[in-house]
Design a protein around this motif. Structure first.
Motif, mmCIF file in Angstrom:
data_model
loop_
_atom_site.group_PDB
_atom_site.id
_atom_site.type_symbol
_atom_site.label_atom_id
_atom_site.label_comp_id
_atom_site.label_asym_id
_atom_site.label_seq_id
_atom_site.Cartn_x
_atom_site.Cartn_y
_atom_site.Cartn_z
ATOM 1 N N LEU A 106 -48.038 16.961 4.464
ATOM 2 C CA LEU A 106 -46.571 17.364 4.415
ATOM 3 C C LEU A 106 -46.198 17.670 5.847
ATOM 4 O O LEU A 106 -46.595 18.531 6.771
ATOM 5 N N LEU A 107 -45.033 17.102 6.046
ATOM 6 C CA LEU A 107 -44.268 17.175 7.225
ATOM 7 C C LEU A 107 -43.249 18.058 7.244
ATOM 8 O O LEU A 107 -42.084 17.738 6.571
ATOM 9 N N GLY A 108 -43.248 19.243 7.651
ATOM 10 C CA GLY A 108 -42.412 20.223 7.415
ATOM 11 C C GLY A 108 -41.439 20.761 8.686
ATOM 12 O O GLY A 108 -42.056 21.111 9.680
ATOM 13 N N ASP A 109 -40.320 20.808 8.247
ATOM 14 C CA ASP A 109 -39.330 21.269 9.341
ATOM 15 C C ASP A 109 -39.553 22.649 9.592
ATOM 16 O O ASP A 109 -39.735 23.203 8.576
ATOM 17 N N LEU B 68 -33.084 18.049 8.928
ATOM 18 C CA LEU B 68 -34.241 18.010 9.838
ATOM 19 C C LEU B 68 -34.009 18.200 11.352
ATOM 20 O O LEU B 68 -32.729 17.714 11.619
ATOM 21 N N THR B 69 -34.622 18.884 11.938
ATOM 22 C CA THR B 69 -34.238 19.279 13.310
ATOM 23 C C THR B 69 -35.016 18.182 14.277
ATOM 24 O O THR B 69 -34.311 17.793 15.040
ATOM 25 N N GLY B 70 -36.367 18.075 14.209
ATOM 26 C CA GLY B 70 -36.950 17.406 15.229
ATOM 27 C C GLY B 70 -36.808 16.030 15.534
ATOM 28 O O GLY B 70 -36.561 15.430 14.469
ATOM 29 N N LYS B 71 -36.600 15.478 16.693
ATOM 30 C CA LYS B 71 -36.405 14.151 16.813
ATOM 31 C C LYS B 71 -37.239 13.191 16.144
ATOM 32 O O LYS B 71 -36.829 12.125 15.746
ATOM 33 N N ASN B 72 -38.504 13.454 16.376
ATOM 34 C CA ASN B 72 -39.630 12.569 16.052
ATOM 35 C C ASN B 72 -39.733 12.463 14.498
ATOM 36 O O ASN B 72 -40.263 11.507 14.004
ATOM 37 N N ASP C 152 -39.119 24.906 16.224
ATOM 38 C CA ASP C 152 -39.687 23.752 15.452
ATOM 39 C C ASP C 152 -40.663 22.926 16.033
ATOM 40 O O ASP C 152 -41.918 22.828 15.380
ATOM 41 N N ALA C 153 -40.805 22.975 17.349
ATOM 42 C CA ALA C 153 -41.863 22.349 18.131
ATOM 43 C C ALA C 153 -43.153 23.303 18.382
ATOM 44 O O ALA C 153 -44.208 22.594 18.193
ATOM 45 N N PHE C 154 -43.003 24.640 18.523
ATOM 46 C CA PHE C 154 -44.158 25.315 18.903
ATOM 47 C C PHE C 154 -44.269 26.294 18.188
ATOM 48 O O PHE C 154 -45.496 27.014 18.163
#
Length: 555
Positions: free
Chosen positions: A248-251, A289-293, A398-400
């Motif tokens: 699961l890739l969760g924002d 979605l937030t993160g660029k990757n 989102d990243a940390f």
């Protein structure tokens, strides 16, 4: 008989019609032309009335209420530019689905385009950012009450998502003591007044169809992407994906607990890209979605099948991927598509997530906005909620951060603007009645500063954490020219927020370290509203995010 009295009768029938569609909250700005509507709202205990002197903030207050109550919220404003100030909130609602009912008072037609004061052309002012609009005629006893309720019922039947606009011209006189005049006009509606049902109903059709080939697809290698969903849906999706053994890739807005945290960092790792290339199906729930990757993976992945499930209509994938666009309530859809137990097929992603977590623990020791985002969970109030601002704040979280599964998180990630964030958060707090932590940047706070007045009336403790990083440091992550970055992009405001707290009678703290911040937040959640300013070094947070992203891909 007084025309002012009939204006009130007309307004009363209009507002009573709204109750048949779930309206329980009405947000009201001051104004004279809107007096019949405001006085009609004040005369009944069927509604909770909220007031604010700023129409722009009022619209976002209504947006926050709609987010938490999951009911349509009405907003009453007077004529002129007061109406235009609702536009930003209606744009956001159009993109995120909250139901707002904008009710604007207006001058009668003979006072438009003739130089009359506070008169603009209001019909159609919000197009295309409302799903429907209704331009009412001047109130007249010659128009049957049954026409008015039928017209409003028809309008609201078209409001599946987002806002609608009702424009109400009123001729003077607008004020006068209420009397028994014109009761026969409204009494023609008979038992409707006591039925609680719409005069004219439009039964809705269910969209929760079953994908007949789901039993075959659930046996394959799948990936779940989760964007903006509700807290309850986030918990359900986390359990559903875990049962299937699908990563699961969760924002950050997914409220899934992000079982594979910091995906926005490690998704660019070659091992992640190689592993995910073996996916046969990707099922995405929600958007924004937030993160660029993660956005890059969403756009570039090429599985055999891509499903996107969201209750909002229309295209929800910015990469225009092929597959199936399924419009349905996510909870209902999950019930119709049960998971079966499988072992995880992609353990490499869990390994990467663990490595990244260990890396962040080692490299985020210095006090600043990156460390704040990493330790955000420690600041959350028990049985409360989190509202997070846009721009750099949400990207760092989102990243940390790794927020608890199902912990209520709110944001404005439709248009992703920085306007109205404090007002929206105030509406969220009123809608939940729970303690609320608000995290946003200095420009976002300044942009909506007068909405701190709304937090004076909070029904539970509120802590506002303003990260003062001297302007829009998100631009330091973009290829803006260094020579002109400060002047034309970051625009550091150079302010001290202690004066803002004093202006609105809020408690204030300015901690200089993590332990001081944690203590100040804990103290703030004992009572009232507290504004906490965290002063950090310029673009340190943005540069930390960029550095971590570049280093994690080599772990």
């Amino acid at each position: 008989m007084s025309h002012a009295t009939f204006n009130r009768r007309w307004a009363t029938v209009l507002l009573e019609t709204l109750t048949r569609h779930g309206v329980r909250h009405i947000c009201i700005a001051p104004g004279s032309r809107s007096a019949p509507l405001a006085l009609a709202a004040a005369s009944s205990d069927k509604w909770v009335c909220h007031t604010h002197f700023d129409e722009r903030g009022l619209g976002f207050l209504a947006l926050g209420l709609a987010k938490t109550t999951h009911q349509p919220v009405a907003v009453i404003v007077t004529s002129g530019t007061a109406v235009a100030n609702l536009h930003p909130a209606l744009v956001e609602a159009h993109l995120t689905g909250e139901k707002l009912i904008a009710i604007s008072a207006d001058r009668p037609p003979e006072l438009i385009n003739c130089g009359a004061n506070q008169a603009i052309e209001q019909p159609g002012i919000f197009a295309p950012h409302v799903s429907a609009s209704l331009n009412l005629p001047r109130p007249s006893p010659a128009i049957p009450a049954r026409w008015l309720v039928s017209a409003v019922d028809t309008l609201l039947a078209q409001q599946q998502h987002g806002g609608v606009h009702i424009n109400c011209p009123f001729a003077e006189p607008l004020y006068g003591a209420d009397s028994a005049d014109y009761l026969s006009w409204q009494d023609e509606l008979g038992s409707w007044w006591h039925s609680g049902k719409p005069w004219l109903s439009y039964p809705q059709q269910s969209h929760a169809a079953t994908e007949e080939d789901w039993p075959q697809w659930r046996e394959k290698r799948g990936v779940v992407i989760v964007g903006r969903v509700s807290a309850e849906q986030g918990k359900q999706l986390a359990a559903w994906a875990a049962t299937l053994g699908w990563p699961l890739l969760g924002d950050v807005v997914s409220q899934t607990g992000q079982p594979l945290p910091s995906a926005s960092l490690w998704l660019a790792h070659p091992m992640a890209q190689q592993a995910l290339a073996d996916a046969q199906i990707v099922v995405q729930f929600g958007g924004s979605l937030t993160g660029k990757n993660l956005l890059n993976y969403q756009n570039r992945c090429r599985p055999e099948m891509y499903w996107l499930v969201d209750q909002l209509p229309g295209q929800r994938h910015p990469g225009s991927v092929g597959g199936r666009r399924i419009q349905a309530d996510i909870s209902d859809w999950l019930q119709r598509h049960p998971a079966v137990v499988h072992q995880p097929w992609c353990p490499q992603l869990a390994t990467l997530a663990q490595r990244t977590t260990h890396y962040l623990q080692q490299h985020l020791q210095q006090f600043g906005e990156a460390q704040l985002a990493h330790r955000l969970t420690a600041l959350l109030p028990e049985n409360g909620a989190l509202f997070i601002g846009n721009s750099l704040s949400i990207r760092l979280a989102d990243a940390f951060a790794q927020l608890p599964a199902g912990y209520p998180l709110y944001c404005n990630r439709g248009a992703s603007g920085i306007d109205g964030l404090l007002a929206t958060a105030a509406g969220v707090q009123r809608g939940t009645g729970q303690p609320l932590l608000i995290l946003l940047g200095d420009l976002s706070a300044l942009y909506d500063l007068n909405s701190l007045a709304l937090l004076q009336q909070a029904t539970a403790p509120v802590v506002v954490v303003v990260v003062n990083n001297q302007g829009g440091q998100i631009f330091s992550m973009l290829p803006t020219p260094v020579s002109e970055r400060e002047r034309f992009f970051t625009m550091p405001p150079r302010v001290d927020f202690c004066h803002a707290a004093a202006l609105f009678g809020l408690r204030f703290a300015q901690p200089a370290g993590w332990h001081e911040l944690r203590d100040a937040v804990a103290e703030g959640f004992k009572a009232g509203t507290t504004l906490i300013e965290v002063v950090v070094n310029g673009d340190d947070g943005a540069q930390t995010l960029a550095r971590c992203a570049s280093e994690v891909v080599h772990l």
